[in-house]
Design a protein around this motif. Sequence first.
Motif, PDB file in Angstrom:
ATOM      1  N   MET A   1      -3.787  -8.665 -53.593  1.00  0.00           N
ATOM      2  CA  MET A   1      -4.663  -8.657 -52.416  1.00  0.00           C
ATOM      3  C   MET A   1      -3.993  -9.401 -51.260  1.00  0.00           C
ATOM      4  O   MET A   1      -3.411 -10.462 -51.443  1.00  0.00           O
ATOM      5  CB  MET A   1      -6.004  -9.326 -52.762  1.00  0.00           C
ATOM      6  N   LYS A   2      -4.086  -8.826 -50.070  1.00  0.00           N
ATOM      7  CA  LYS A   2      -3.596  -9.484 -48.872  1.00  0.00           C
ATOM      8  C   LYS A   2      -4.636 -10.479 -48.366  1.00  0.00           C
ATOM      9  O   LYS A   2      -5.827 -10.305 -48.619  1.00  0.00           O
ATOM     10  CB  LYS A   2      -3.298  -8.457 -47.787  1.00  0.00           C
ATOM     11  N   LYS A   3      -4.176 -11.465 -47.618  1.00  0.00           N
ATOM     12  CA  LYS A   3      -5.118 -12.472 -47.143  1.00  0.00           C
ATOM     13  C   LYS A   3      -6.152 -11.882 -46.193  1.00  0.00           C
ATOM     14  O   LYS A   3      -7.282 -12.364 -46.109  1.00  0.00           O
ATOM     15  CB  LYS A   3      -4.381 -13.644 -46.496  1.00  0.00           C
ATOM     16  N   GLU A   4      -5.778 -10.831 -45.491  1.00  0.00           N
ATOM     17  CA  GLU A   4      -6.733 -10.188 -44.589  1.00  0.00           C
ATOM     18  C   GLU A   4      -7.879  -9.527 -45.360  1.00  0.00           C
ATOM     19  O   GLU A   4      -8.960  -9.281 -44.806  1.00  0.00           O
ATOM     20  CB  GLU A   4      -6.036  -9.148 -43.716  1.00  0.00           C
ATOM     21  N   ASP A   5      -7.651  -9.218 -46.643  1.00  0.00           N
ATOM     22  CA  ASP A   5      -8.657  -8.542 -47.461  1.00  0.00           C
ATOM     23  C   ASP A   5      -9.531  -9.524 -48.243  1.00  0.00           C
ATOM     24  O   ASP A   5     -10.536  -9.112 -48.823  1.00  0.00           O
ATOM     25  CB  ASP A   5      -7.974  -7.581 -48.449  1.00  0.00           C
ATOM     26  N   LEU A   6      -9.122 -10.786 -48.276  1.00  0.00           N
ATOM     27  CA  LEU A   6      -9.905 -11.803 -48.979  1.00  0.00           C
ATOM     28  C   LEU A   6     -11.076 -12.218 -48.097  1.00  0.00           C
ATOM     29  O   LEU A   6     -10.896 -12.846 -47.048  1.00  0.00           O
ATOM     30  CB  LEU A   6      -9.019 -13.017 -49.299  1.00  0.00           C
ATOM     31  N   ARG A   7     -12.278 -11.887 -48.507  1.00  0.00           N
ATOM     32  CA  ARG A   7     -13.468 -12.133 -47.694  1.00  0.00           C
ATOM     33  C   ARG A   7     -14.012 -13.535 -48.004  1.00  0.00           C
ATOM     34  O   ARG A   7     -14.395 -13.821 -49.137  1.00  0.00           O
ATOM     35  CB  ARG A   7     -14.518 -11.049 -47.949  1.00  0.00           C
ATOM     36  N   ILE A   8     -14.044 -14.391 -46.982  1.00  0.00           N
ATOM     37  CA  ILE A   8     -14.387 -15.800 -47.167  1.00  0.00           C
ATOM     38  C   ILE A   8     -15.636 -16.136 -46.361  1.00  0.00           C
ATOM     39  O   ILE A   8     -15.745 -15.783 -45.186  1.00  0.00           O
ATOM     40  CB  ILE A   8     -13.228 -16.719 -46.718  1.00  0.00           C
ATOM     41  N   VAL A   9     -16.572 -16.869 -46.991  1.00  0.00           N
ATOM     42  CA  VAL A   9     -17.672 -17.506 -46.285  1.00  0.00           C
ATOM     43  C   VAL A   9     -17.397 -19.005 -46.283  1.00  0.00           C
ATOM     44  O   VAL A   9     -17.118 -19.598 -47.324  1.00  0.00           O
ATOM     45  CB  VAL A   9     -19.033 -17.202 -46.926  1.00  0.00           C
ATOM     46  N   PHE A  10     -17.488 -19.609 -45.102  1.00  0.00           N
ATOM     47  CA  PHE A  10     -17.199 -21.041 -44.925  1.00  0.00           C
ATOM     48  C   PHE A  10     -18.500 -21.775 -44.647  1.00  0.00           C
ATOM     49  O   PHE A  10     -19.274 -21.385 -43.764  1.00  0.00           O
ATOM     50  CB  PHE A  10     -16.225 -21.228 -43.766  1.00  0.00           C
ATOM     51  N   LEU A  11     -18.745 -22.861 -45.400  1.00  0.00           N
ATOM     52  CA  LEU A  11     -19.968 -23.650 -45.240  1.00  0.00           C
ATOM     53  C   LEU A  11     -19.596 -25.087 -44.882  1.00  0.00           C
ATOM     54  O   LEU A  11     -18.890 -25.759 -45.650  1.00  0.00           O
ATOM     55  CB  LEU A  11     -20.800 -23.631 -46.521  1.00  0.00           C
ATOM     56  N   GLY A  12     -20.051 -25.570 -43.728  1.00  0.00           N
ATOM     57  CA  GLY A  12     -19.724 -26.930 -43.301  1.00  0.00           C
ATOM     58  C   GLY A  12     -20.501 -27.298 -42.059  1.00  0.00           C
ATOM     59  O   GLY A  12     -21.159 -26.463 -41.446  1.00  0.00           O
ATOM     60  N   THR A  13     -20.390 -28.560 -41.667  1.00  0.00           N
ATOM     61  CA  THR A  13     -21.151 -29.032 -40.513  1.00  0.00           C
ATOM     62  C   THR A  13     -20.323 -29.849 -39.519  1.00  0.00           C
ATOM     63  O   THR A  13     -20.258 -29.502 -38.350  1.00  0.00           O
ATOM     64  CB  THR A  13     -22.375 -29.858 -40.988  1.00  0.00           C
ATOM     65  N   PRO A  14     -19.669 -30.971 -39.920  1.00  0.00           N
ATOM     66  CA  PRO A  14     -19.089 -31.870 -38.915  1.00  0.00           C
ATOM     67  C   PRO A  14     -17.667 -31.493 -38.522  1.00  0.00           C
ATOM     68  O   PRO A  14     -17.077 -30.523 -39.010  1.00  0.00           O
ATOM     69  CB  PRO A  14     -19.118 -33.217 -39.636  1.00  0.00           C
ATOM     70  N   GLU A  15     -17.110 -32.315 -37.643  1.00  0.00           N
ATOM     71  CA  GLU A  15     -15.730 -32.137 -37.186  1.00  0.00           C
ATOM     72  C   GLU A  15     -14.752 -32.111 -38.364  1.00  0.00           C
ATOM     73  O   GLU A  15     -13.747 -31.389 -38.330  1.00  0.00           O
ATOM     74  CB  GLU A  15     -15.369 -33.275 -36.224  1.00  0.00           C
ATOM     75  N   PHE A  16     -15.031 -32.907 -39.396  1.00  0.00           N
ATOM     76  CA  PHE A  16     -14.157 -32.943 -40.570  1.00  0.00           C
ATOM     77  C   PHE A  16     -13.950 -31.542 -41.127  1.00  0.00           C
ATOM     78  O   PHE A  16     -12.850 -31.193 -41.579  1.00  0.00           O
ATOM     79  CB  PHE A  16     -14.778 -33.847 -41.639  1.00  0.00           C
ATOM     80  N   ALA A  17     -14.984 -30.711 -41.114  1.00  0.00           N
ATOM     81  CA  ALA A  17     -14.899 -29.355 -41.649  1.00  0.00           C
ATOM     82  C   ALA A  17     -14.200 -28.402 -40.683  1.00  0.00           C
ATOM     83  O   ALA A  17     -13.537 -27.444 -41.118  1.00  0.00           O
ATOM     84  CB  ALA A  17     -16.294 -28.838 -41.977  1.00  0.00           C
ATOM     85  N   VAL A  18     -14.335 -28.641 -39.387  1.00  0.00           N
ATOM     86  CA  VAL A  18     -13.753 -27.740 -38.387  1.00  0.00           C
ATOM     87  C   VAL A  18     -12.241 -27.637 -38.548  1.00  0.00           C
ATOM     88  O   VAL A  18     -11.656 -26.560 -38.377  1.00  0.00           O
ATOM     89  CB  VAL A  18     -14.111 -28.211 -36.962  1.00  0.00           C
ATOM     90  N   GLU A  19     -11.601 -28.746 -38.881  1.00  0.00           N
ATOM     91  CA  GLU A  19     -10.138 -28.747 -39.008  1.00  0.00           C
ATOM     92  C   GLU A  19      -9.682 -27.709 -40.034  1.00  0.00           C
ATOM     93  O   GLU A  19      -8.709 -26.977 -39.802  1.00  0.00           O
ATOM     94  CB  GLU A  19      -9.663 -30.141 -39.415  1.00  0.00           C
ATOM     95  N   SER A  20     -10.364 -27.626 -41.167  1.00  0.00           N
ATOM     96  CA  SER A  20      -9.998 -26.657 -42.201  1.00  0.00           C
ATOM     97  C   SER A  20     -10.323 -25.230 -41.765  1.00  0.00           C
ATOM     98  O   SER A  20      -9.532 -24.301 -41.980  1.00  0.00           O
ATOM     99  CB  SER A  20     -10.734 -26.979 -43.510  1.00  0.00           C
ATOM    100  N   LEU A  21     -11.496 -25.050 -41.174  1.00  0.00           N
ATOM    101  CA  LEU A  21     -11.882 -23.713 -40.705  1.00  0.00           C
ATOM    102  C   LEU A  21     -10.885 -23.197 -39.676  1.00  0.00           C
ATOM    103  O   LEU A  21     -10.459 -22.028 -39.717  1.00  0.00           O
ATOM    104  CB  LEU A  21     -13.294 -23.775 -40.115  1.00  0.00           C
TER     105      LEU A  21
END
Length: 329
Positions: A1-21
Amino acid sequence: MKKEDLRIVFLGTPEFAVESLDLLVKEGFNIVGVVTMPDKPAGRGHRMFESPVKLYAKEHGLHLMQPVKLKDPEFVSELQSLRADLFIVIAFRMLPEVVWQMPRLGTFNLHAALLPRYRGAAPINWAVINGDTETGVTTFFLKHEIDTGDIISQERVEILPTDNVGDVHDKLMHLGARLTLDTVNHILKGDLVTIPQEELLAQGEEATPAPKIFKETCHIDWARPAVGIHNLVRGLSPYPCAWSELYDATAAESPAVYNLKILETRVLPEEAPDGSTPGTLIGDNRRLAIVAGDRRIIEILRLQPAGKKTMTASEFLRGAHLPESALLR
């Protein structure tokens, strides 16, 4: 599978999470949904606060969900309709099983500690409060008991003697984003090897808790040893801040003269005289030096009086009217 085909849901709230997203988006991964907290009123004007993750999702045109209840049938149905392969959780609420069991590749969490150390809501604070010299980030798959799932990967970072919790937060935020990306890449390749947390505990050893920080957690007990007080200040600065109240020791029943948030301290090499009362101000009026429970002296360097801006101790002393028998408690 290519990364474009990997369907991801991201769950987070603060700035700490934004960096990863942000890193996942920049690397071209397919974020099909973002879940964050509902807007809430904040500040004196009660303006509606939008979480940093929401602001990022709006700016980048990502599909956004803000459920009030995570078991709400409409929200669960919407999640299912996204046909996600993977959920990623960073600094979010505890998920119900109906949610975290949904994606076929599982749900993993980024935790700001070296699990099984510091399971709980405030891992960064407690690592600094306890005087640890290192911490790190962990990715692990979710299971029913909070912060107990099998470990995917960990990265370590040094806690310097001069670091406060804000410094460590920023280190872990950047390190965590890289570990999140690395974890997703390994999931994509299918070459993960996970480790049960129990295998990292010595026989009879228990996981270290990191409970939520409350106001009383932040109250300084000046009868404690100086290093412990200093680490408490570091572990709560710049937020939510250690605090104490300054009284006139000769008027024990009177209200506090000052309510103080204390943001920066240092432990001085000298000791107070025998019989000194913990919390007593010692020396001249050019510094805020306080006796700790082990007779060591703590100097307050930065503080914030109630209703005032953050200032240096010297700025505070220039405008303060301290009683001759000043006592912090």
